[in-house]
Motif scaffolding. Structure first.
Motif, PDB file in Angstrom:
ATOM      1  N   ASP A   1       0.782  -1.154  -0.007  1.00  0.00           N
ATOM      2  CA  ASP A   1      -0.018  -0.023   0.178  1.00  0.00           C
ATOM      3  C   ASP A   1       0.868   1.409   0.062  1.00  0.00           C
ATOM      4  N   PHE A   2       1.953   1.157   0.731  1.00  0.00           N
ATOM      5  CA  PHE A   2       2.817   2.498   0.600  1.00  0.00           C
ATOM      6  C   PHE A   2       3.468   2.712  -0.597  1.00  0.00           C
ATOM      7  N   LEU A   3       3.874   1.647  -1.277  1.00  0.00           N
ATOM      8  CA  LEU A   3       4.341   1.909  -2.567  1.00  0.00           C
ATOM      9  C   LEU A   3       3.398   2.230  -3.771  1.00  0.00           C
ATOM     10  N   CYS A   4       2.280   1.624  -3.384  1.00  0.00           N
ATOM     11  CA  CYS A   4       1.208   1.852  -4.288  1.00  0.00           C
ATOM     12  C   CYS A   4       0.894   3.275  -4.195  1.00  0.00           C
ATOM     13  N   GLY A   5       0.692   4.091  -3.203  1.00  0.00           N
ATOM     14  CA  GLY A   5       0.578   5.456  -3.103  1.00  0.00           C
ATOM     15  C   GLY A   5       1.827   6.040  -3.934  1.00  0.00           C
ATOM     16  N   TYR A   6       2.907   5.696  -3.538  1.00  0.00           N
ATOM     17  CA  TYR A   6       4.198   6.288  -4.287  1.00  0.00           C
ATOM     18  C   TYR A   6       4.130   6.223  -5.948  1.00  0.00           C
ATOM     19  N   PHE A   7       3.875   4.960  -6.269  1.00  0.00           N
ATOM     20  CA  PHE A   7       3.645   4.828  -7.830  1.00  0.00           C
ATOM     21  C   PHE A   7       2.663   5.483  -8.611  1.00  0.00           C
ATOM     22  N   LEU A   8       1.810   6.095  -7.644  1.00  0.00           N
ATOM     23  CA  LEU A   8       0.774   6.830  -8.375  1.00  0.00           C
ATOM     24  C   LEU A   8       1.055   8.421  -8.347  1.00  0.00           C
ATOM     25  N   THR A   9       2.191   8.704  -8.098  1.00  0.00           N
ATOM     26  CA  THR A   9       2.813  10.215  -8.107  1.00  0.00           C
ATOM     27  C   THR A   9       3.513  10.266  -9.667  1.00  0.00           C
ATOM     28  N   ALA A  10       3.500  11.488 -10.005  1.00  0.00           N
ATOM     29  CA  ALA A  10       4.292  11.307 -11.228  1.00  0.00           C
ATOM     30  C   ALA A  10       4.316  13.033 -11.565  1.00  0.00           C
ATOM     31  N   GLY A  11       5.274  13.105 -12.407  1.00  0.00           N
ATOM     32  CA  GLY A  11       5.430  14.536 -12.844  1.00  0.00           C
ATOM     33  C   GLY A  11       6.413  15.386 -11.995  1.00  0.00           C
TER      34      GLY A  11
END
Length: 501
Positions: free
Chosen positions: A380-390
């Motif tokens: 869940d932690f990295l899921c949140g991170y991988f949703l960030t961009a740009g």
């Protein structure tokens, strides 16, 4: 402390009382005459003698150091000077606690005086004195949670510990400062805690992280027991079944008897050996399941590898062991005991200290093209991170500082950005350093399922080094995020990684 050989006494900072409003006059007099008099070295008059006092929603300016001057001198020299030159001023004495106690002059250690001067000249006009006692700020009644506790790590407030409280939509640091009378205290707030460099302390009597992981710890306890008892692929279905039974009948004793009758003697025996604290954890979850039917099934839809750090191993350990392996269908789970030292605070006693707690790190291991891959579940932690961009991702990961408007001075100042670079340097390195052995991997295949993981690859010969590296890196990331007062969203995600006890 400097030795005064001439008078066989010491130079100390004395607190001198004069008429309110006459502080500058006394200060000027001592300043003019001290060069003519031996053993009076320095005089200091606080630049800010009034503070803001908050009563309810209103703030008023009121005197704090009214009528006080600080003098660095020997007691003999100061007494003689005041007697001969300023009869309405006198050295302040500490209050006697017993009739037989000898009266002593009120003095301030040099280190405290230095910090006080720095504070008074740079921060006194920004601090607000609060009307309510310090203990009233330990709990946020609106949110139903304990307020976070932090310690200031540098600057004039270094070492101060206090609560993060919200005032008029701003987060301030509420702490105590010693009053002019020894033993007295003032409760004050520095209105903008983001100006300070602070670290979080674990609230030993109600930490948000511990409360937030309570249900997760209960589920993890049961999952660990089921896996250790050999349920394998049946773990998830059995978890749902046990919670449904307990929700109907909140008796672990009856559940153990029922399991024994059905031939599930290993599981029944293991549940019968739960500690009181562990049993209470399961019963509380069962009560919640009773009030919110389907809660466990809805929130634990995929059970592959347990959270990275848990307070229970699931497996009953042999004496002297600190690591075990548990075979799953598609990987081997390695469970290692990890002792974590945390700085803690006890609000009811207003004391701090350190505590050493045993946690269990869970990592998976599998073979891949002749080598080994070790991985830790940060889904869940990295899921949140991988949703960030740009640009948003760039700022989150690598941001340093930005210019903001200081409302008090109406000028721009630099403020540290809430980024991994500033507050979670180990995570920043993992995400940005091409040479980092540990990598953040999205959609890592575990059989037919996927997880977002931190992973490391190694040869069979270097497996122990790789295991150590992955566990140590993940523990450092956990501790960095948990101790900062920043990165609030990521501290919330951390609850799924570190099931804090």
């Amino acid at each position: 402390m400097l030795s005064d050989k001439l008078n066989n006494v010491d130079y100390q900072w004395f607190l001198v009382r004069t008429k309110p409003g006459h502080e500058q006059e006394l200060c000027a007099l001592i300043g003019r005459e001290k060069d003519k008099i031996r053993n009076i070295l320095e005089v200091y008059c606080p630049t800010h003698t009034k503070v803001y006092v908050r009563r309810g929603d209103s703030e008023q300016r009121m005197p704090l150091f009214d009528g006080y001057v600080f003098v660095l001198a020997t007691q003999n020299a100061l007494v003689e000077f005041l007697r001969d030159n300023c009869s309405d001023a006198f050295i302040r004495y500490n209050r006697k606690r017993t009739p037989d106690e000898k009266a002593t002059a009120c003095t301030i250690p040099e280190s405290q005086m230095r910090a006080f001067r720095d504070y008074n000249e740079n921060y006194a006009d920004k601090v607000i004195v609060l009307e309510r006692p310090y203990s009233d700020y330990a709990f946020n009644a609106k949110e139903g949670e304990a307020n976070e506790i932090v310690r200031v790590v540098d600057g004039p407030f270094v070492g101060q510990e206090g609560y993060i409280c919200r005032f008029h939509r701003k987060k301030g640091l509420v702490f105590r400062v010693q009053g002019m009378v020894p033993g007295s205290w003032l409760t004050v707030t520095y209105p903008n805690v983001s100006d300070l460099h602070v670290v979080r302390l674990h609230n030993a009597e109600g930490d948000r992280l511990s409360i937030g992981t309570e249900k997760g710890r209960a589920v993890d306890l049961l999952v660990g027991i089921l896996q250790a008892c050999g349920y394998g692929k049946r773990t998830q279905a059995m978890l749902y079944e046990l919670m449904e039974r307990l929700a109907v009948d909140l008796s672990l004793t009856n559940l153990c008897r029922e399991l024994d009758k059905k031939g599930e003697k290993t599981l029944g025996g293991r549940l019968a050996r739960l500690t009181t604290k562990e049993a209470e954890l399961l019963i509380n979850l069962a009560r919640y399941e009773h009030d919110t039917p389907g809660y466990v099934k809805e929130n634990w839809q995929k059970i592959l590898l347990r959270s990275f750090l848990t307070p229970t191993s699931g497996i009953e350990w042999e004496e002297g062991k600190n690591e075990v392996e548990l075979q799953h269908k598609n990987f081997t789970e390695i469970i290692r005991r990890v002792d974590i030292t945390e700085e803690v605070y006890y609000p009811s006693r207003q004391e701090d200290g350190k505590t050493n707690t045993a946690y269990y790190a869970h990592i998976g291991m599998r073979e891949e093209m002749g080598n080994l891959v070790f991985f830790a579940n940060w889904n869940d932690f990295l899921c949140g991170y991988f949703l960030t961009a740009g640009k948003a991702n760039e700022k989150l990961v690598s941001g340093r500082s930005q210019s903001v408007l200081d409302e008090t001075t109406n000028t721009e100042r630099k403020k540290l950005i809430e980024s991994f670079r500033n507050y979670a340097p180990t995570l920043y390195k993992v995400l940005t350093d091409a040479d980092s052995a540990v990598k953040a991997v999205p959609d890592f295949k575990v059989g037919e399922d996927t997880l977002n993981v931190f992973a490391i690859r190694s040869s069979v010969q270097e497996k122990d080094t790789a295991k150590d590296k992955l566990i140590q890196t993940c523990v450092r990331i956990c501790k960095e995020i948990n101790t900062t007062n920043h990165l609030a969203v990521w501290r919330r995600y951390l609850r799924t990684v570190w099931l804090h006890n």
